[in-house]
Enzyme design. Structure first.
Site, mmCIF file in Angstrom:
data_model
loop_
_atom_site.group_PDB
_atom_site.id
_atom_site.type_symbol
_atom_site.label_atom_id
_atom_site.label_comp_id
_atom_site.label_asym_id
_atom_site.label_seq_id
_atom_site.Cartn_x
_atom_site.Cartn_y
_atom_site.Cartn_z
ATOM 1 N N GLY A 1 0.829 -1.201 0.000
ATOM 2 C CA GLY A 1 0.000 0.000 0.000
ATOM 3 C C GLY A 1 0.863 1.251 0.000
ATOM 4 O O GLY A 1 2.104 1.186 0.033
ATOM 5 N N ASP A 2 0.195 2.405 -0.090
ATOM 6 C CA ASP A 2 0.877 3.712 -0.052
ATOM 7 C C ASP A 2 1.883 3.879 -1.183
ATOM 8 O O ASP A 2 2.901 4.556 -1.024
ATOM 9 C CB ASP A 2 1.582 3.926 1.303
ATOM 10 C CG ASP A 2 0.654 3.675 2.477
ATOM 11 O OD1 ASP A 2 -0.483 4.170 2.410
ATOM 12 O OD2 ASP A 2 1.046 2.986 3.429
ATOM 13 N N THR B 1 -4.918 -7.052 4.853
ATOM 14 C CA THR B 1 -6.249 -6.478 5.011
ATOM 15 C C THR B 1 -7.268 -7.570 4.676
ATOM 16 O O THR B 1 -6.896 -8.718 4.405
ATOM 17 C CB THR B 1 -6.405 -5.199 4.156
ATOM 18 O OG1 THR B 1 -7.627 -4.553 4.553
ATOM 19 C CG2 THR B 1 -6.431 -5.497 2.657
ATOM 20 N N GLY C 1 1.339 5.487 -3.871
ATOM 21 C CA GLY C 1 1.087 6.743 -4.587
ATOM 22 C C GLY C 1 0.080 6.549 -5.715
ATOM 23 O O GLY C 1 0.116 7.269 -6.720
ATOM 24 N N ASN D 1 -9.896 2.511 5.220
ATOM 25 C CA ASN D 1 -8.515 2.222 5.625
ATOM 26 C C ASN D 1 -7.551 2.827 4.601
ATOM 27 O O ASN D 1 -6.388 3.058 4.885
ATOM 28 C CB ASN D 1 -8.261 0.709 5.776
ATOM 29 C CG ASN D 1 -8.774 -0.127 4.617
ATOM 30 O OD1 ASN D 1 -9.500 0.359 3.758
ATOM 31 N ND2 ASN D 1 -8.418 -1.396 4.604
ATOM 32 N N ARG E 1 -22.576 -13.687 6.097
ATOM 33 C CA ARG E 1 -23.939 -13.387 5.637
ATOM 34 C C ARG E 1 -24.799 -12.748 6.719
ATOM 35 O O ARG E 1 -26.007 -12.974 6.799
ATOM 36 C CB ARG E 1 -24.591 -14.661 5.069
ATOM 37 C CG ARG E 1 -23.845 -15.144 3.845
ATOM 38 C CD ARG E 1 -24.130 -16.560 3.505
ATOM 39 N NE ARG E 1 -23.570 -17.453 4.499
ATOM 40 C CZ ARG E 1 -23.631 -18.768 4.425
ATOM 41 N NH1 ARG E 1 -24.235 -19.334 3.412
ATOM 42 N NH2 ARG E 1 -23.104 -19.531 5.352
ATOM 43 N N GLY F 1 -6.037 5.770 2.056
ATOM 44 C CA GLY F 1 -5.881 7.224 2.084
ATOM 45 C C GLY F 1 -5.135 7.622 0.826
ATOM 46 O O GLY F 1 -3.920 7.497 0.757
ATOM 47 N N SER G 1 7.159 8.948 -11.399
ATOM 48 C CA SER G 1 6.673 10.126 -10.696
ATOM 49 C C SER G 1 7.817 10.666 -9.844
ATOM 50 O O SER G 1 8.501 9.909 -9.158
ATOM 51 C CB SER G 1 5.470 9.714 -9.843
ATOM 52 O OG SER G 1 5.219 10.681 -8.871
HETATM 53 P P1 IMP Z 1 -6.982 -2.908 8.104
HETATM 54 O O1 IMP Z 1 -7.304 -3.189 6.693
HETATM 55 O O2 IMP Z 1 -7.260 -1.494 8.504
HETATM 56 O O3 IMP Z 1 -7.574 -3.870 9.072
HETATM 57 O O4 IMP Z 1 -5.397 -3.082 8.285
HETATM 58 C C1 IMP Z 1 -4.739 -4.316 8.047
HETATM 59 C C2 IMP Z 1 -3.281 -4.060 7.661
HETATM 60 O O5 IMP Z 1 -3.241 -3.405 6.407
HETATM 61 C C3 IMP Z 1 -2.537 -3.144 8.633
HETATM 62 O O6 IMP Z 1 -1.173 -3.526 8.656
HETATM 63 C C4 IMP Z 1 -2.672 -1.767 7.991
HETATM 64 O O7 IMP Z 1 -1.631 -0.899 8.369
HETATM 65 C C5 IMP Z 1 -2.604 -2.148 6.521
HETATM 66 N N1 IMP Z 1 -3.332 -1.204 5.661
HETATM 67 C C6 IMP Z 1 -4.661 -1.112 5.518
HETATM 68 N N2 IMP Z 1 -4.972 -0.169 4.630
HETATM 69 C C7 IMP Z 1 -3.823 0.337 4.194
HETATM 70 C C8 IMP Z 1 -3.487 1.335 3.236
HETATM 71 O O8 IMP Z 1 -4.355 1.928 2.571
HETATM 72 N N3 IMP Z 1 -2.166 1.588 3.057
HETATM 73 C C9 IMP Z 1 -1.199 0.900 3.729
HETATM 74 N N4 IMP Z 1 -1.458 -0.044 4.623
HETATM 75 C C10 IMP Z 1 -2.759 -0.323 4.859
#
Ligand code: IMP
Length: 445
Positions: free
Chosen positions: A16-17, A249, A19, A42, A147, A44, A422
């Site tokens: 994730g993250d 996740t 960009g 979750n 369900r 951003g 980028s």
């Molecule tokens: P959850 O999905 O919020 O339950 O998080 C589960 C795991 O995924 C954790 O380690 C979070 O930090 C990571 N995580 C969830 N969403 C993101 C994201 O958008 N970017 C980076 N890590 C994420």
């Protein structure tokens, strides 16, 4: 037979993250529809333009382009409280919003008590906690699969409140059995009752957003010959099936997730744009073979502003992991690569890149089933850094030779071309390779 018009997918290849938000924003002018297919708040996705920064959690990143239709698909989970705040931040006139944002009635709702349960479950795990964003993602997907969940469309039924109360009661009972109670919880500095009130206010707003059946809408859009971009959230290594389980996740973040989360047949997937950072980061717990500790990590964190856009947590930082990248390319069928945050490496004399792992004394370059082996050590290749700002570079071809060497090494390893680099947070800091396949796909050559 008529040629089938296919949707393109854009997703993250790491934890994730990567960009993605910025890249979707840059590509959006070439698409009629941008659709989110999994995850929820979750995520951003950060977009920067005209000196302002916006963070999107649930709303697709095409929202800033007039004429672009943004779809929140059936695979997404929705928190009305958070969407309401997001809409306030965007400040889009209601008549424009009516034409630019559609939500699938099949999408599941994150109840305030899902967030309570998330906190209770994480708390119970102690040292083994996943590092969840605590947005209620896991418990909501759990109810979906069991369900027992509530969908947006359910809000129109007579017994919605009754179902809501029953589910909430069940969650409170479970949380209590884990030694957690309502008074332990502050949700965005509100008490549970205050949050719940705001949640219902948000739900009213959510109900005013036009509804679609994402599978019908997306397929009909494609049938009309219009372009669709499916926007992934999180990253491949956080995928519930193929990520570093259990530190993942609760959704399928990969290309197949776009089929499930929007109702697209696999034969309707076109290009897959894989976004990766020039190095690696991870937020939350779980294995991270190339993680750096100390000043190199601090350098990347500060230069790259590696703090969670949803939670503000400092991100763990490390070198690029090529076996992991190759694995992600394979799982997703990536056809074009997009490298972000190259500028973060600008000041380094030496850049390391992981080309394999030593496991029990043997070197292998296949991403292992579990990354948790204590005897797993990354094998690095050292490259010379470019040690230069990229601010004045106007084209991909003008990039410093050392950076182009870095790109070649990646391409040789994963066998997919890097079409875009980028070089900063702003929409304009983007370099597309001359003659790149992505340009032909977008028909802007
Ligand atoms: P959850 O999905 O919020 O339950 O998080 C589960 C795991 O995924 C954790 O380690 C979070 O930090 C990571 N995580 C969830 N969403 C993101 C994201 O958008 N970017 C980076 N890590 C994420």
């Amino acid at each position: 037979m008529k040629e089938v018009n296919k949707a393109d997918v854009l997703l993250g290849l790491q934890w994730g993250d990567e960009g993605k938000g910025k890249i979707v924003d840059v590509l959006t002018p070439h698409y009629k529809v941008v659709a989110r297919f999994q995850g929820g708040p979750n995520a951003g996705h950060t977009l920067v333009f005209e000196g302002k920064k916006y963070i999107l959690h649930t709303i697709p990143s095409g929202i800033f382009h007039s004429g672009c239709v943004n779809v929140v698909g059936n695979g997404v989970v929705l928190d009305p409280f958070i969407i309401n705040k997001e809409l306030d931040q965007l400040n889009i006139p209601p008549d424009v919003l009516q034409e630019s944002l559609f939500i699938c009635g099949k999408a599941h709702l994150i109840l305030p008590s899902h967030r309570l349960l998330d906190a209770a479950l994480e708390n119970k795990k102690g040292k083994l906690r996943i590092g969840s964003t605590l947005k209620g993602i896991g418990p909501t997907y759990t109810d979906k699969v069991a369900r027992t969940g509530l969908r947006l469309a359910d809000t129109a039924t007579d017994n919605f409140i009754k179902k809501y109360e029953a589910l909430k009661t069940e969650h409170l009972r479970l949380a209590e059995s884990l030694g957690y109670s309502l008074s332990d919880l502050k949700l965005d500095s509100l008490t549970f009752e205050e949050y719940e009130q705001e949640w219902f206010r948000g739900l009213e707003r959510l109900k005013s957003i036009p509804r679609v059946q994402s599978e019908v809408f997306i397929n009909e859009t494609l049938d009309k010959g219009a372009r669709v971009l499916a926007e992934g959230a999180q990253g491949t290594l956080l995928d519930i099936d193929f990520g570093s389980y259990p530190y993942v996740t609760s959704s399928n973040t990969i290309t197949a997730g776009a089929c499930i989360g929007l109702g697209l047949a696999p034969s309707r997937i076109g290009e897959v744009f894989g976004v990766f950072k020039a190095y690696c980061t991870r937020v939350g717990g779980g294995p991270f073979p190339t993680e750096l500790i100390g000043k190199d990590a601090d350098h990347l964190r500060e230069r790259g502003n590696e703090y969670g856009s949803t939670t503000g947590r400092p991100r763990r930082c490390g070198w690029l992991d090529l076996p992991a990248l190759k694995y992600a390319v394979m799982i997703n069928g990536v056809s074009r690569l997009i490298m972000t945050k190259a500028d973060v490496l600008n000041q380094l004399d030496v850049i390391k890149v992981c080309t394999g792992y030593q496991i029990d004394g043997e070197e292998q370059n296949i991403f292992p089933l579990t990354l948790e082996q204590e005897s797993l050590n990354p094998v690095y290749k050292e490259l010379q850094g470019w040690n230069n700002s990229l601010d004045s570079v106007e084209s991909f071809e003008q990039l410093p030779a050392a950076l182009l060497d870095y790109v070649s090494l990646i391409e040789d390893y994963v066998q997919v071309p890097v079409d875009i680099i980028s070089t900063g947070a702003d929409r304009k800091q983007i370099l597309i390779r001359k003659g790149a396949g992505i340009l032909q796909r977008l028909a802007v050559v």
